[in-house]
Every structure is written in structure tokens, then in C-alpha cells.
Design a protein around this motif. Structure first.
Motif, short mmCIF file in Angstrom:
data_model
loop_
_atom_site.label_atom_id
_atom_site.label_comp_id
_atom_site.label_asym_id
_atom_site.label_seq_id
_atom_site.Cartn_x
_atom_site.Cartn_y
_atom_site.Cartn_z
N LYS A 134 46.64 43.96 32.38
CA LYS A 134 45.56 43.01 32.13
C LYS A 134 44.25 43.72 31.85
O LYS A 134 43.68 43.59 30.77
CB LYS A 134 45.41 42.06 33.31
CG LYS A 134 44.41 40.93 33.08
CD LYS A 134 44.41 39.96 34.24
CE LYS A 134 43.44 38.80 33.97
NZ LYS A 134 43.42 37.83 35.10
N THR A 135 43.75 44.48 32.81
CA THR A 135 42.51 45.22 32.63
C THR A 135 42.39 46.26 33.73
O THR A 135 43.18 46.28 34.68
CB THR A 135 41.29 44.28 32.67
OG1 THR A 135 40.11 45.03 32.36
CG2 THR A 135 41.13 43.67 34.05
N GLU A 136 41.43 47.13 33.61
CA GLU A 136 41.13 48.11 34.63
C GLU A 136 39.64 48.39 34.63
O GLU A 136 38.94 48.18 33.62
CB GLU A 136 41.92 49.40 34.43
CG GLU A 136 41.52 50.21 33.21
CD GLU A 136 42.29 51.50 33.10
OE1 GLU A 136 41.78 52.52 33.62
OE2 GLU A 136 43.40 51.50 32.54
N PHE A 137 39.13 48.84 35.77
CA PHE A 137 37.71 49.16 35.88
C PHE A 137 37.54 50.24 36.94
O PHE A 137 38.39 50.42 37.82
CB PHE A 137 36.88 47.92 36.22
CG PHE A 137 37.32 47.20 37.46
CD1 PHE A 137 36.80 47.51 38.71
CD2 PHE A 137 38.27 46.19 37.39
CE1 PHE A 137 37.19 46.85 39.84
CE2 PHE A 137 38.68 45.51 38.53
CZ PHE A 137 38.14 45.85 39.76
N LEU A 172 44.63 46.00 37.04
CA LEU A 172 45.13 44.65 37.28
C LEU A 172 46.27 44.35 36.32
O LEU A 172 46.22 44.69 35.13
CB LEU A 172 44.02 43.61 37.10
CG LEU A 172 42.76 43.78 37.97
CD1 LEU A 172 41.80 42.64 37.71
CD2 LEU A 172 43.12 43.86 39.44
N PHE A 173 47.30 43.69 36.86
CA PHE A 173 48.44 43.22 36.08
C PHE A 173 48.58 41.72 36.31
O PHE A 173 48.23 41.21 37.39
CB PHE A 173 49.73 43.92 36.50
CG PHE A 173 49.70 45.42 36.34
CD1 PHE A 173 50.09 46.01 35.15
CD2 PHE A 173 49.28 46.22 37.38
CE1 PHE A 173 50.06 47.38 35.01
CE2 PHE A 173 49.26 47.60 37.25
CZ PHE A 173 49.65 48.18 36.06
N VAL A 231 36.24 39.20 38.36
CA VAL A 231 36.91 39.47 37.08
C VAL A 231 37.15 38.13 36.40
O VAL A 231 37.81 37.24 36.95
CB VAL A 231 38.25 40.21 37.29
CG1 VAL A 231 38.89 40.51 35.94
CG2 VAL A 231 38.03 41.49 38.08
N GLN A 232 36.61 37.98 35.19
CA GLN A 232 36.77 36.73 34.47
C GLN A 232 36.82 36.99 32.98
O GLN A 232 36.41 38.06 32.50
CB GLN A 232 35.62 35.77 34.78
CG GLN A 232 34.26 36.25 34.31
CD GLN A 232 33.16 35.25 34.56
OE1 GLN A 232 33.42 34.12 34.94
NE2 GLN A 232 31.92 35.66 34.35
N GLU A 233 37.35 36.00 32.27
CA GLU A 233 37.43 36.09 30.81
C GLU A 233 36.14 35.55 30.19
O GLU A 233 35.65 34.49 30.59
CB GLU A 233 38.63 35.30 30.29
CG GLU A 233 39.97 35.88 30.72
CD GLU A 233 41.12 35.10 30.14
OE1 GLU A 233 40.86 34.04 29.54
OE2 GLU A 233 42.28 35.54 30.29
N LYS A 234 35.62 36.28 29.23
CA LYS A 234 34.42 35.86 28.52
C LYS A 234 34.73 35.75 27.03
O LYS A 234 35.41 36.62 26.47
CB LYS A 234 33.28 36.87 28.74
CG LYS A 234 32.69 36.82 30.14
CD LYS A 234 31.48 37.72 30.24
CE LYS A 234 30.82 37.62 31.61
NZ LYS A 234 29.62 38.48 31.71
#
Length: 365
Positions: free
Chosen positions: A149-152, A118-119, A199-202
Motif C-alpha cells: 500500500k505505502t511506506e513512510f 503498510l499492506f 494515513v489517508q488517501e488524497k
């Protein structure tokens, strides 16, 4: 009286009842009574343009000559994953799916290794409305900028023991769903299985110290003076303090908070397709989506993963009579009852879900 031979008779000035003779080849004159009445010529006035406030607008000038068109210069504005010279590209790193979300602030890519990266856009402000964006004055050289941003890991390689078939982890399609409470939702699929991701910020709290000095604690970990004998006193935080001892209650002290992104798989939609899934499309109602393989299209509910409804089936009774397969399917962006799917014969069929539960007949071809 003069004789007729001596002088010609005088020409009469009275009007004659016979029309005058005309030469051969000349047009006949139109009688005056047949001519239309002469209209007065209109007076030509100069028209002066005015603006909205009533002031006279400047007179228009001649348009300048068009300048010669300069050929467009296409360049990369941003590149991710650029490899070095002489570096070989692994097969698992090849991108197989890419999708923007509805606002254009997030970009998702999937590769053959089953990963989703994700970007997010960084040059625009957070959630800027379109009206404010149109008012902003940007230079020509300004372009969108994205950052990682992140990847999974979305899918893993599997093996179907009933059909003795290996299922690759390659991501075929990615679709963004509606955002809720600041969290992003997306669907990803390989050849057989569809997954619903959140996908969320924690915020992670870090405990840096306790309300007592650990160097003064006993070796066995229990604070000194833990026995209840003798006189005792209570500390402000509720602990029991023995004479010459430490408080029995240890409270953590939170001094920092870190934000991390977490991707959780909410639903898994499997065992509904006998053939390879070529497309998925979420509905505008935010509750359903479709998945299409070579011969069937299934309708799903996002909250129900163990049941789907087959709405299109082009599989013939005899597979030897098969003449076309489904290549793609897509919901209408705003009408939740309309979808379209294409075939290998080059045709597109428009389907209306309000006609029947089984869309065996199309509305338009």
C-alpha cells in the motif's frame, strides 16, 4: 385301625404353623409380605424423530469408520521481500515489529531502519461484514492476499547529549488505532519516542490545459490587449476582451484526478521514559494509550503530547534492591479500566484503574 408298626401315618395336607426346615447353606426365603408389589412392565414404543416442519426424519445410519488423518502440509501463501540467491540482507531491512488492524484488512510492519510499511487485503470486498463473509462459499484453496500500500519513514536516529546515548531508529512496537472518516491511525515507537500517524488517501487534481492557447500569449506572459484603453467586450467567463486581443482572465481546466496516499505525523510523545520502551497499547475508549519501559508505565491522551501520568512504578529507592523489570504491558480489549503487565520473574499482574490513580497494588497476580 392299622397298627403304627404296620404302616406310616398319613401326611397331613393342612398348613403348618412352623416354617419348613431348610438345608444348611441355602438362603432363607423372603416372606411374601416383605416383597415389594409387582409393577406392571412398561410398554416399549418406538420413538420416531421428526424435523422442524413435522416430517419424519430419516433413520440414522451407522457412522462411517474414521479415515486416517492426513498430515497437514504447511506452505507459504504469500511472501514479501524475498531476497535473491547470494544477496546479503541489510541490517536496516530486518523486520522488528508487525501488527494487524482490528478488521484484519491492513497489515503494518516496522524495521530496524525506522520505516513503516503498510499492506492492504485485496481478495476481500471493501468492508464486508462478518455475517456476509460467513455466508460466502469459498474453496479450500482460497487464502488472504495482500498487496503493498505505502511506506513512510517513522523514526530517525537521534543522540541524547545529556546522557551521551545514541537512540536507534528501530521500530519496537506498532499499534493500530480506531479509523475515522476513512483514514487509518497508528502508533509507532522506538526506544524513546512515540509517534501518532494518520494515513489517508488524497485526491490530487491535475491541470492539463488553460482556457486559452499559450502559443498566442505574448512573450512576457501577460495576455495581449491588457490595456484598458479603447472599446472592450466581456467574455462569458468574466474576462475582458480587447479588440484583436485575448481574454485577461485565464481559467484552469481540470481534466484528471489522481489518488495518492499521504502519511502525516499528528503527535510526538517524547521525553517521558528514562529506559527503553518495550510496549505500547491503545485503550478501547479510543482516547488513551499506555507506554511501558523497564520500570514504569505511563498513561497518555492521544490529543495531549506534552503530559503523561505515571500509573505504575516499580523502581526501588536503591537500585541495588532491584529484583525484576517490566517486560510488557497491555490494555484489556473491551474493558477500558483493566490492564495487565508482566515482569521478568514470570508473573503477570492485573491492574484496575478504578481502585486508585497510582496502581502500586495489583488486583490479581
Amino acid at each position: 385301625k392299622p397298627s403304627p408298626a404296620s404302616s406310616p401315618p398319613p401326611r397331613s395336607t393342612a398348613p403348618s404353623c412352623h416354617p419348613p426346615r431348610r438345608r444348611r447353606g441355602t438362603p432363607a426365603p423372603i416372606p411374601p409380605r416383605l416383597l415389594p408389589p409387582a409393577r406392571p412392565r412398561p410398554r416399549v414404543r418406538s420413538i420416531q424423530p421428526y424435523t422442524m416442519n413435522g416430517a419424519a426424519a430419516p433413520e440414522p445410519t451407522e457412522a462411517p469408520a474414521p479415515s486416517p488423518q492426513v498430515p497437514l502440509d504447511w506452505r507459504f501463501s504469500q511472501v514479501f521481500g524475498e531476497r535473491g540467491a547470494g544477496e546479503d540482507v541489510q541490517d536496516v531491512d530486518i523486520i522488528s515489529a508487525i501488527e494487524f488492524n482490528k478488521s484484519g484488512h491492513h497489515l503494518a510492519t516496522g524495521d530496524r531502519g525506522g520505516r513503516v510499511v503498510l499492506f492492504e487485503r485485496t481478495d476481500a470486498k471493501d468492508h464486508v461484514s462478518r455475517k456476509d463473509a460467513e455466508k460466502a462459499d469459498y474453496s479450500i484453496s482460497r487464502h488472504p492476499e495482500f498487496r503493498y500500500k505505502t511506506e513512510f519513514q517513522s523514526h530517525e536516529p537521534e543522540f541524547d547529549y545529556l546522557k551521551s546515548l545514541e537512540i536507534e531508529e528501530k521500530i519496537n512496537k506498532i499499534k493500530w488505532c480506531q479509523e475515522t472518516n476513512g483514514a487509518s491511525f497508528l502508533l509507532s515507537t522506538n526506544d524513546k519516542t512515540i509517534k501518532f500517524w494518520k494515513v489517508q488517501e488524497k485526491k490530487v487534481k491535475k491541470i492539463c490545459e488553460m482556457n486559452m492557447n499559450p502559443s498566442n500569449a505574448p512573450a512576457n506572459g501577460s495576455p495581449a490587449g491588457s490595456t484598458m484603453c479603447g472599446s472592450s467586450a466581456r467574455t462569458p467567463n468574466g474576462g475582458i476582451l480587447k479588440p484583436g486581443g485575448l481574454p485577461l482572465l485565464r481559467l484552469p481546466v481540470v481534466t484528471s484526478q489522481e489518488t495518492s496516499l499521504a502519511a502525516n505525523c499528528r503527535r510526538v510523545y517524547a521525553h517521558a521514559h528514562d529506559y527503553h520502551i518495550n510496549s505500547i497499547s491503545n485503550n478501547s475508549d479510543g482516547e488513551t494509550f499506555i507506554s511501558a519501559d523497564d520500570l514504569r508505565i505511563n498513561l497518555w491522551n492521544l490529543e495531549i503530547s506534552n503530559q503523561s501520568f505515571n500509573i505504575v512504578d516499580v523502581k526501588p529507592t536503591n537500585m541495588e534492591d532491584l529484583t525484576e523489570v517490566i517486560t510488557s504491558a497491555e490494555f484489556h480489549p473491551s474493558h477500558c479500566n483493566t490492564l495487565a503487565y508482566s515482569s521478568s520473574k514470570g508473573s503477570i499482574r492485573l491492574v484496575d484503574l478504578r481502585q486508585s490513580a497510582l496502581c502500586d497494588t495489583h488486583s490479581k497476580l
